[in-house]
Scaffold this motif. Structure first.
Motif, PDB file in Angstrom:
ATOM      1  N   LEU A 187       0.879  -1.176   0.000  1.00 57.72           N
ATOM      2  CA  LEU A 187       0.000   0.000   0.000  1.00 57.72           C
ATOM      3  C   LEU A 187       0.910   1.218   0.000  1.00 57.72           C
ATOM      4  O   LEU A 187       1.923   1.224   0.713  1.00 57.72           O
ATOM      5  N   SER A 188       0.527   2.250  -0.737  1.00 58.74           N
ATOM      6  CA  SER A 188       1.400   3.422  -0.853  1.00 58.74           C
ATOM      7  C   SER A 188       1.522   4.175   0.467  1.00 58.74           C
ATOM      8  O   SER A 188       2.482   4.911   0.675  1.00 58.74           O
ATOM      9  N   THR A 189       0.558   3.979   1.372  1.00 57.85           N
ATOM     10  CA  THR A 189       0.533   4.724   2.635  1.00 57.85           C
ATOM     11  C   THR A 189       1.083   3.930   3.829  1.00 57.85           C
ATOM     12  O   THR A 189       1.230   4.488   4.919  1.00 57.85           O
ATOM     13  N   CYS A 190       1.355   2.672   3.637  1.00 57.16           N
ATOM     14  CA  CYS A 190       1.633   1.757   4.758  1.00 57.16           C
ATOM     15  C   CYS A 190       3.076   1.867   5.252  1.00 57.16           C
ATOM     16  O   CYS A 190       4.021   1.786   4.457  1.00 57.16           O
ATOM     17  N   SER A 191       3.234   2.021   6.562  1.00 55.41           N
ATOM     18  CA  SER A 191       4.572   2.195   7.134  1.00 55.41           C
ATOM     19  C   SER A 191       5.429   0.938   6.966  1.00 55.41           C
ATOM     20  O   SER A 191       6.624   1.035   6.677  1.00 55.41           O
ATOM     21  N   HIS A 192       4.839  -0.230   7.118  1.00 56.33           N
ATOM     22  CA  HIS A 192       5.612  -1.475   6.969  1.00 56.33           C
ATOM     23  C   HIS A 192       6.021  -1.694   5.514  1.00 56.33           C
ATOM     24  O   HIS A 192       7.089  -2.227   5.234  1.00 56.33           O
ATOM     25  N   LYS A 228       6.557   0.714   3.296  1.00 54.49           N
ATOM     26  CA  LYS A 228       7.642   1.668   3.006  1.00 54.49           C
ATOM     27  C   LYS A 228       8.958   1.171   3.594  1.00 54.49           C
ATOM     28  O   LYS A 228      10.004   1.290   2.963  1.00 54.49           O
ATOM     29  N   LYS A 283      12.369   0.380   1.525  1.00 50.56           N
ATOM     30  CA  LYS A 283      13.602   1.063   1.921  1.00 50.56           C
ATOM     31  C   LYS A 283      14.716   0.049   2.221  1.00 50.56           C
ATOM     32  O   LYS A 283      15.850   0.206   1.784  1.00 50.56           O
ATOM     33  N   PHE A 320      -0.752  -6.410   4.032  1.00 45.72           N
ATOM     34  CA  PHE A 320       0.336  -5.765   3.307  1.00 45.72           C
ATOM     35  C   PHE A 320       1.472  -5.390   4.254  1.00 45.72           C
ATOM     36  O   PHE A 320       1.188  -4.970   5.380  1.00 45.72           O
ATOM     37  N   PRO A 321       2.710  -5.488   3.838  1.00 48.94           N
ATOM     38  CA  PRO A 321       3.141  -6.028   2.561  1.00 48.94           C
ATOM     39  C   PRO A 321       3.057  -7.564   2.525  1.00 48.94           C
ATOM     40  O   PRO A 321       3.287  -8.219   3.541  1.00 48.94           O
ATOM     41  N   GLY A 326       4.344  -9.310   5.962  1.00 47.27           N
ATOM     42  CA  GLY A 326       4.808  -8.233   6.832  1.00 47.27           C
ATOM     43  C   GLY A 326       6.299  -8.000   6.666  1.00 47.27           C
ATOM     44  O   GLY A 326       7.016  -8.840   6.092  1.00 47.27           O
ATOM     45  N   PHE A 327       6.768  -6.860   7.161  1.00 45.56           N
ATOM     46  CA  PHE A 327       8.188  -6.533   7.070  1.00 45.56           C
ATOM     47  C   PHE A 327       8.942  -7.253   8.173  1.00 45.56           C
ATOM     48  O   PHE A 327       9.139  -6.733   9.270  1.00 45.56           O
ATOM     49  N   ARG A 328       9.336  -8.472   7.871  1.00 50.03           N
ATOM     50  CA  ARG A 328      10.084  -9.287   8.827  1.00 50.03           C
ATOM     51  C   ARG A 328      11.494  -9.396   8.278  1.00 50.03           C
ATOM     52  O   ARG A 328      11.784 -10.270   7.453  1.00 50.03           O
ATOM     53  N   ARG A 383       8.786   8.201  11.106  1.00 48.80           N
ATOM     54  CA  ARG A 383       7.716   7.250  10.815  1.00 48.80           C
ATOM     55  C   ARG A 383       6.351   7.833  11.186  1.00 48.80           C
ATOM     56  O   ARG A 383       5.379   7.714  10.454  1.00 48.80           O
ATOM     57  N   ALA A 411      -0.028  10.294   5.761  1.00 43.29           N
ATOM     58  CA  ALA A 411      -0.849   9.234   5.146  1.00 43.29           C
ATOM     59  C   ALA A 411      -2.296   9.323   5.629  1.00 43.29           C
ATOM     60  O   ALA A 411      -3.239   9.126   4.854  1.00 43.29           O
ATOM     61  N   PRO A 444      -3.638   3.655   7.520  1.00 37.66           N
ATOM     62  CA  PRO A 444      -2.762   3.671   6.343  1.00 37.66           C
ATOM     63  C   PRO A 444      -2.165   2.304   5.998  1.00 37.66           C
ATOM     64  O   PRO A 444      -1.668   2.110   4.893  1.00 37.66           O
ATOM     65  N   CYS A 445      -2.215   1.372   6.963  1.00 36.01           N
ATOM     66  CA  CYS A 445      -1.584   0.065   6.761  1.00 36.01           C
ATOM     67  C   CYS A 445      -2.588  -1.004   6.323  1.00 36.01           C
ATOM     68  O   CYS A 445      -2.264  -2.187   6.280  1.00 36.01           O
ATOM     69  N   TYR A 455       6.597  -8.044  15.847  1.00 35.12           N
ATOM     70  CA  TYR A 455       5.789  -7.612  14.710  1.00 35.12           C
ATOM     71  C   TYR A 455       4.324  -7.878  15.054  1.00 35.12           C
ATOM     72  O   TYR A 455       3.968  -8.994  15.441  1.00 35.12           O
TER      73      TYR A 455
END
Lengths: 85, 110
Positions: free
Chosen positions: A12-17, A19, A23, A61-62, A73-75, B27, B34, B48-49, B98
């Motif tokens: 998702l373009s807005t999702c912190s995980h 992004k 990165k 997401f992700p 998820g960002f694991r 963050r 967002a 946003p997530c 997580y």
């Protein structure tokens, strides 16, 4: 260096995980393709969500596909392991 | 509204309830932007997530702060986005696990 596994992200373009995942991959110089699902509408979105559900029935997401592995998820540890980083 | 203004407004309201913003300000400000974008897109500040359906009624459980924040902060010390956290989480007194999605799958994109 061994050939890199193919990396595909559903994000998702807005999702912190999401992004954070992009990165991290950028910093590791890992090539990947991604789809920001929130930016897609209508039938096209439905078709993409069907694909996401095949990998991740919860459709969160992700959703990260590395070769034949699916990481939800960002694991970072799991991504590193899958990419042998 | 600017992200900084939203941050200040929410901080005042939420800290008194025991919910703190993540100490990672980059963050947090990214998530503020967002939330404002989602307000513009959908008319409400959808999480946003998570993927919004675009329908307020269907998304009511994921309008920030979402319905799952309370149990997630209780169990993990953080909400799903790592936006709202407990004092202990920010002080690194509890592990930063997580946070798994608590929203039932059947509620998604109805």
């Amino acid at each position: 260096m061994s050939q890199q596994e193919k990396v595909r992200l559903y994000t998702l373009s807005t999702c912190s995980h999401c992004k954070a995942t992009k990165k991290f991959l950028d910093e590791c110089k890992v090539e990947y393709s991604f789809t920001d699902v929130d930016l897609i509408q209508g039938e096209e979105r439905e078709a993409i969500l069907e694909d996401v559900r095949k990998f991740n029935p919860q459709c969160t997401f992700p959703t990260i596909i590395i070769g034949d592995k699916v990481i939800i998820g960002f694991r970072e540890d799991e991504i590193r392991k899958a990419l042998k980083l | 509204m600017k992200p900084e203004e939203l941050h200040e407004m929410l901080r005042k309201a939420q800290e008194t309830k025991g919910y703190f913003f993540n100490k990672d300000m980059e963050r947090v400000m990214d998530l503020m932007a967002a939330l404002l974008l989602n307000k513009e897109r959908y008319g409400y500040m959808c999480c946003p997530c998570r993927l919004s359906s675009g329908n307020r009624e269907k998304d009511k459980d994921i309008i920030c702060p979402c319905l799952y924040r309370t149990p997630d902060v209780e169990e993990y010390g953080s909400c799903y986005c790592n936006l709202y956290v407990s004092y202990e989480w920010n002080e690194d007194k509890i592990p930063h696990k997580y946070v798994p999605e608590r929203r039932p799958a059947e509620k998604k994109f109805l």
